[in-house]
Design an enzyme around this catalytic site. Structure first.
Site: not given
Ligand code: NAD
Length: 488
Positions: A180, A230, A285, A153
């Site tokens: 989403e 994440s 991140c 997001f």
């Molecule tokens: P998230 O992991 O909750 O969601 C990421 C994606 O995974 C979304 O498209 C979501 O629909 C999907 N998703 C969520 N739960 C799921 C599940 N149980 N099974 C399968 N798919 C699932 O992450 P977020 O809250 O959208 O983003 C924030 C996180 O992203 C933070 O931890 C941040 O550090 C990380 N992030 C990392 C980087 C990097 O370069 N390392 C860059 C941006 C964000």
């Protein structure tokens, strides 16, 4: 702004058209005021299947073009991003809650990512050598087929541009699964790519959550999966996609340590550390999470507090993404306080006049955090910095090394020798020296270590060329008279 705009219901983009798919929909809320601004479909396996079929159908013609022909689209697309910069930034501001200035910076980064993609013909020249007299070997970089990109997001516009321009310019066709929570930016991406002349089926968008992510990992027509989100989900995606024999790079969460030495430049260090922890409301991140203060750094901490107090929610600090995120961040602060840490600047209970239902947390500086506290170990993902005190540089580096994550680390000092020790010994993929957000600019690649990334390649830059291509090795002999040694 008292109430943000309404947007049409989000639809999937398959084979060049917007389609109504999904069994159910969820509301898209603007974190600026907590109100619903649109609806997004929760797609199913059969919706994805349609997108994969379209991407598969588009692949032969798209991959048959030369790289120089394919990047022409991105010259035009880059101009469209620039032309629509204001609208794209406003969209990011409304759906994600970051400030409009931060949203402009995000779109500008997407433009830079396109500039790298248009330069690919200058970088991807294939290799050839006469390996025996009259016999040549050559290596060509070939696309993989249909690839998928799953986004988080926090950067609705930029993160999809980490993968889309390079993957498509290199000859792949793609399915994007946006978060989403922030699905609106991807709609404009699809429209602008079409306007730039991208053939139908080359880029597709399938919306949804967990179900569609799992379907992407399982679908036999998808060759490679890139994921950003994440660590918990990155692990699941990496395991599931590779179990299904797909190539995968999965970027996870972070807990970035900034080591501050007593000789650090006072104003620059204080403002850089605070900007790193509070930019995009700490939802980067690459954000500073822990400031490791070495020896006598009270003067720098005092200045950091002064800088933090200048940051005002709703003015130069955006909202966090949701009510749950606000509650989670505030809980971390309260638990740290209960565990013995001292809250120097307290962002709990922030309210922005006119946006009382928005999800705001003020900048927060917490001192005397110890490495065993929950707030020192877990990703908070809010505008919060924990200060951990260390007696010397060795101890500071050990504290950094003990983190399970390894996205970024930085050191603030005027000593080249001490900075070099941190560069050598920090266990992180991206290191800053007097830089609080050490994002490698193109053509350098982006990616962390440890639990911040799973997979061998980075997600952007030159490293992403390896991820989105496979090598074809050809051995050629035309001259029947050629004297060969062992191979004829
Ligand atoms: P998230 O992991 O909750 O969601 C990421 C994606 O995974 C979304 O498209 C979501 O629909 C999907 N998703 C969520 N739960 C799921 C599940 N149980 N099974 C399968 N798919 C699932 O992450 P977020 O809250 O959208 O983003 C924030 C996180 O992203 C933070 O931890 C941040 O550090 C990380 N992030 C990392 C980087 C990097 O370069 N390392 C860059 C941006 C964000």
């Amino acid at each position: 702004m008292n109430s943000v705009a309404q947007f049409p219901e989000v639809k999937n983009y398959i084979n060049g058209s917007f389609e109504k798919n999904g069994n159910s929909h969820i509301d898209v809320l603007s974190p600026l005021d907590g109100k619903s601004i649109s609806k997004v479909p929760m797609s199913t396996y059969s919706d994805l299947d349609k997108a994969v079929a379209a991407a598969k159908k588009a692949f032969p013609a798209w991959s048959a073009l030369t790289l120089k022909e394919r990047v022409q689209i991105f010259f035009r697309y880059r101009q469209l991003l620039e032309k629509n910069r204001q609208e794209l930034a406003e969209l990011v501001h409304i759906e994600n809650g970051k400030t409009i200035e931060e949203a402009y910076a995000e779109v500008d980064k997407s433009i830079e990512l396109c500039e790298f993609a248009v330069s690919l013909p200058q970088i991807v020249s294939n290799e050839v050598q006469e390996v025996s007299r009259g016999v040549e070997c050559r290596i060509e970089k070939k696309p993989l087929g249909v690839v998928a990109s799953i986004a988080p997001f926090n950067f609705p516009n930029m993160v999809p541009h980490w993968t889309m321009p390079n993957a498509i310019a290199l000859g792949n066709t793609m399915i994007l699964k946006p978060s989403e929570i922030v699905p609106l930016s991807a709609v404009r991406m699809a429209e602008l790519l079409k306007e730039a002349g991208l053939p139908d089926g080359v880029f597709n968008v399938v919306n949804g959550g967990k179900e569609i992510v799992e379907a992407i990992c399982d679908h036999p027509g998808i060759e490679a999966v890139s994921f950003v989100g994440s660590t918990k989900v990155a692990k699941l995606v990496y395991q599931r996609a590779t179990h299904n024999l797909k190539r995968c790079v999965a970027l996870g969460g972070a807990k970035n340590h900034l080591i501050v030495l007593p000789d650090a430049h006072l104003e620059m260090t204080a403002s850089n550390v605070v900007a790193s922890m509070s930019g995009c409301a700490g939802q980067r991140c690459m954000a500073a999470a822990v400031m490791v203060g070495v020896d006598k750094v009270q003067h720098i901490i005092d200045k950091m507090c002064e800088e933090a107090r200048k940051i005002v929610p709703g003015k130069n600090l955006g909202s966090v993404i949701s009510k749950e995120a606000k509650e989670r961040i505030e809980r971390y602060i309260t638990e740290a306080e209960q565990a013995g840490a001292k809250v120097l600047v307290d962002g709990r209970g922030a309210v922005v006049p006119g946006h009382e239902n928005g999800f705001y947390v003020g900048p927060t500086v917490i001192d005397f955090v110890t490495p065993d506290m929950k707030i020192a170990k877990e990703e908070v993902f809010g505008p919060v910095i924990s200060i951990v005190r260390a007696k010397d540089l060795n101890e500071a580096i050990e504290i950094e090394n003990s983190s399970a994550y390894g996205n970024a680390a930085a050191v603030f000092t005027q000593s080249g020798g001490l900075a070099k020790q941190v560069i050598e010994r920090a266990s992180a993929g991206m290191i800053g020296v007097n830089v609080g957000v050490p994002v490698p600019r193109e053509p350098f690649s982006f990616g962390g270590w440890n639990e911040s990334k799973f997979g061998t390649c980075d997600i952007t830059g030159k490293s992403s060329i390896e991820f989105f291509t496979q090598n074809k090795k050809t051995t050629v002999k035309w001259n029947a008279e050629a004297k060969t040694n062992w191979m004829s």
